[in-house]
Design an enzyme around this catalytic site. Structure first.
Site, PDB file in Angstrom:
ATOM      1  N   TYR A 196      15.115  -9.491  -2.030  1.00  0.00           N
ATOM      2  CA  TYR A 196      15.061  -9.141  -3.454  1.00  0.00           C
ATOM      3  C   TYR A 196      15.918  -7.924  -3.761  1.00  0.00           C
ATOM      4  O   TYR A 196      15.949  -6.961  -3.000  1.00  0.00           O
ATOM      5  CB  TYR A 196      13.610  -8.844  -3.864  1.00  0.00           C
ATOM      6  CG  TYR A 196      12.782 -10.102  -4.024  1.00  0.00           C
ATOM      7  CD1 TYR A 196      13.055 -11.010  -5.035  1.00  0.00           C
ATOM      8  CD2 TYR A 196      11.739 -10.362  -3.153  1.00  0.00           C
ATOM      9  CE1 TYR A 196      12.291 -12.164  -5.178  1.00  0.00           C
ATOM     10  CE2 TYR A 196      10.968 -11.508  -3.285  1.00  0.00           C
ATOM     11  CZ  TYR A 196      11.251 -12.407  -4.306  1.00  0.00           C
ATOM     12  OH  TYR A 196      10.496 -13.541  -4.441  1.00  0.00           O
ATOM     13  N   LYS A 221     -16.628  -1.300   7.634  1.00  0.00           N
ATOM     14  CA  LYS A 221     -16.227  -1.662   6.270  1.00  0.00           C
ATOM     15  C   LYS A 221     -14.830  -2.298   6.289  1.00  0.00           C
ATOM     16  O   LYS A 221     -14.122  -2.224   7.291  1.00  0.00           O
ATOM     17  CB  LYS A 221     -16.269  -0.443   5.365  1.00  0.00           C
ATOM     18  CG  LYS A 221     -15.337   0.672   5.777  1.00  0.00           C
ATOM     19  CD  LYS A 221     -15.696   1.970   5.045  1.00  0.00           C
ATOM     20  CE  LYS A 221     -14.663   3.030   5.365  1.00  0.00           C
ATOM     21  NZ  LYS A 221     -15.195   4.380   5.270  1.00  0.00           N
TER      22      LYS A 221
HETATM   23  C1  LIG Z   1     -15.208   5.127   6.503  1.00  0.00           C
HETATM   24  C2  LIG Z   1     -16.343   6.020   6.733  1.00  0.00           C
HETATM   25  C3  LIG Z   1     -16.601   6.531   8.010  1.00  0.00           C
HETATM   26  C4  LIG Z   1     -15.687   6.287   9.194  1.00  0.00           C
HETATM   27  O1  LIG Z   1     -14.492   7.029   9.059  1.00  0.00           O
HETATM   28  P1  LIG Z   1     -13.375   7.015  10.202  1.00  0.00           P
HETATM   29  O2  LIG Z   1     -12.408   8.042   9.766  1.00  0.00           O
HETATM   30  O3  LIG Z   1     -12.782   5.654  10.213  1.00  0.00           O
HETATM   31  O4  LIG Z   1     -14.050   7.336  11.488  1.00  0.00           O
HETATM   32  C5  LIG Z   1     -17.746   7.295   8.168  1.00  0.00           C
HETATM   33  N1  LIG Z   1     -18.584   7.555   7.127  1.00  0.00           N
HETATM   34  C6  LIG Z   1     -18.353   7.087   5.890  1.00  0.00           C
HETATM   35  C7  LIG Z   1     -19.286   7.420   4.781  1.00  0.00           C
HETATM   36  C8  LIG Z   1     -17.233   6.311   5.647  1.00  0.00           C
HETATM   37  O5  LIG Z   1     -16.986   5.851   4.411  1.00  0.00           O
END
Ligand SMILES: *Cc1c(COP(=O)(O)O)cnc(C)c1O
Length: 388
Positions: free
Chosen positions: A263, A37
């Site tokens: 700034y 993601k």
């Molecule tokens: C983001 C996510 C993961 C992975 O999490 P990490 O801490 O990056 O390993 C796994 N499952 C779900 C549902 C997520 O949203």
């Protein structure tokens, strides 16, 4: 890698491959479903997904429908699971491209079933149980009812039962044990009802690398595949950093004592002569606005640490290079990564900026050119973010 860009991320797919293999060893018999993601945590989802396909990964997790579509339109054919939820208007696209979705309520089951039937297609779904995250997912007591609704709907096919852990400490936190117990109980109920056990998946990076047992049929690691090890995981697990963030000096000048920089003039020189350099990277590129304000934000120039000074602007920031006598315009500047004997990690940046390492790489902006290589050998991979 030379500095043809204002700001760029060097992404080592070789390191990513080794992290994936290391993760597979950790997962034992469980399948590893990488979570890509947020543009693969800023690393570029298309190039990372293609690497996963080359490594024989069987399924990928994405954050939303647009991420799934980006991968499909880029020719990634692996099974994809939208981990969160979807909105109704997206469902026809997901059906057309065979994308699976998480389901967290009975009303979603009916809504998804209706659309799937209208299109004469079958939608793969993963039942999402809320065992303590308190976000998406049905309460454990509702699982059986929703599982029955799915099995009564021929246009939906149950492909998995999932939960998500809230603690970044993994199994070092008792809360995770409690969540895991609730998940296993829900899984037993569903298996009993259906007469077969659905594919179980719960572990994120923290749970996997702290030894969740049993780990289930599949695990969903994200952050550790990129070699970013949240501080609290502690133990050296042999993961390699995948991403280095660099820019170059575009301007150098000497300023006298009492000169404000940036700034609100939140930093002022106090020595008779300070040599400062301007860098063409700012908060729009992912450098946190507050990174320089505490005085602890640093970058590397010619292997030496240089402090950021003043507040980070949208497109630029400033550093003090007074002690780097030979620095010149065009010198490479490292925000994340190694330069000589010094290195700075995403965790270091996060600590100074008062955030988590996830946010540091996820927020890398679209202007940051992604430069892919395999252990220093440049490869022709898509800079997917710059495509229309
Ligand atoms: C983001 C996510 C993961 C992975 O999490 P990490 O801490 O990056 O390993 C796994 N499952 C779900 C549902 C997520 O949203």
């Amino acid at each position: 890698m030379d500095s043809q860009h204002r700001a760029w991320a060097e992404i080592n797919l070789g390191a990513f491959r080794r992290n994936l293999r290391r993760t597979r060893t950790q997962a034992g018999k469980a399948a590893v479903w990488p979570v890509l993601k947020a543009n693969a945590y800023g690393h570029g989802a298309v190039a990372i997904a293609r690497t996963c396909a080359e490594e024989g990964v069987e399924r990928l997790g994405v954050g939303d429908s647009s991420e799934a579509m980006q991968l499909r339109y880029s020719g990634v054919e692996l099974p994809l699971l939208v981990l969160g939820t979807v909105i109704d208007a997206e469902v026809p696209y997901l059906l057309e491209h065979g994308v699976e979705v998480g389901v967290h309520s009975e009303s979603r089951v009916h809504a998804l079933g209706n659309v799937a039937r209208e299109h004469g297609k079958v939608l793969g779904v993963h039942l999402k149980v809320d065992t303590g995250m308190g976000r998406l997912g049905m309460r454990p007591e509702a699982v059986l009812r929703v599982a029955r609704a799915i099995s009564a709907e021929p246009a939906l096919q149950l492909r998995g039962l999932m939960t998500h852990f809230a603690s970044s400490q993994g199994t070092r936190d008792e809360f995770t044990d409690g969540q895991h117990a609730l998940f296993l109980a829900a899984a037993a109920e569903v298996s009993n009802e259906l007469g077969s056990r659905p594919t179980l998946h719960s572990a994120n990076s923290a749970a996997l690398f702290t030894g969740l047992d049993p780990v289930g049929d599949a695990v969903r690691p994200g952050i550790t595949l990129f070699g970013i090890q949240p501080d609290n995981l502690g133990a050296e697990v042999g993961l390699e950093t995948v991403l280095s963030l660099r820019t170059q000096i575009v301007f150098i000048k000497d300023i006298p004592a009492g000169t404000p920089v940036g700034y609100e003039g939140r930093w002022t020189s106090h020595l008779p002569k300070t040599r400062i350099a301007t860098l063409p990277i700012g908060y729009n590129d992912g450098v946190p606005y507050r990174f320089g304000l505490s005085g602890n934000g640093q970058v590397l120039v010619r292997g030496q640490r240089c402090p950021l000074i003043g507040s980070v602007s949208m497109d630029y920031c400033s550093i003090d290079i007074s002690h780097v006598t030979d620095a010149s315009t065009g010198d490479v500047v490292t925000f994340i990564g190694q330069d000589g004997r010094e290195s700075i990690s995403a965790c270091d940046v996060a600590r100074v900026a008062g955030t988590i390492p996830y946010e540091i790489t996820c927020r890398l902006g679209s202007r940051v050119k992604r430069c892919y290589h395999e252990d220093q050998v440049t490869i022709d991979a898509p800079d997917n973010l710059l495509k229309p």
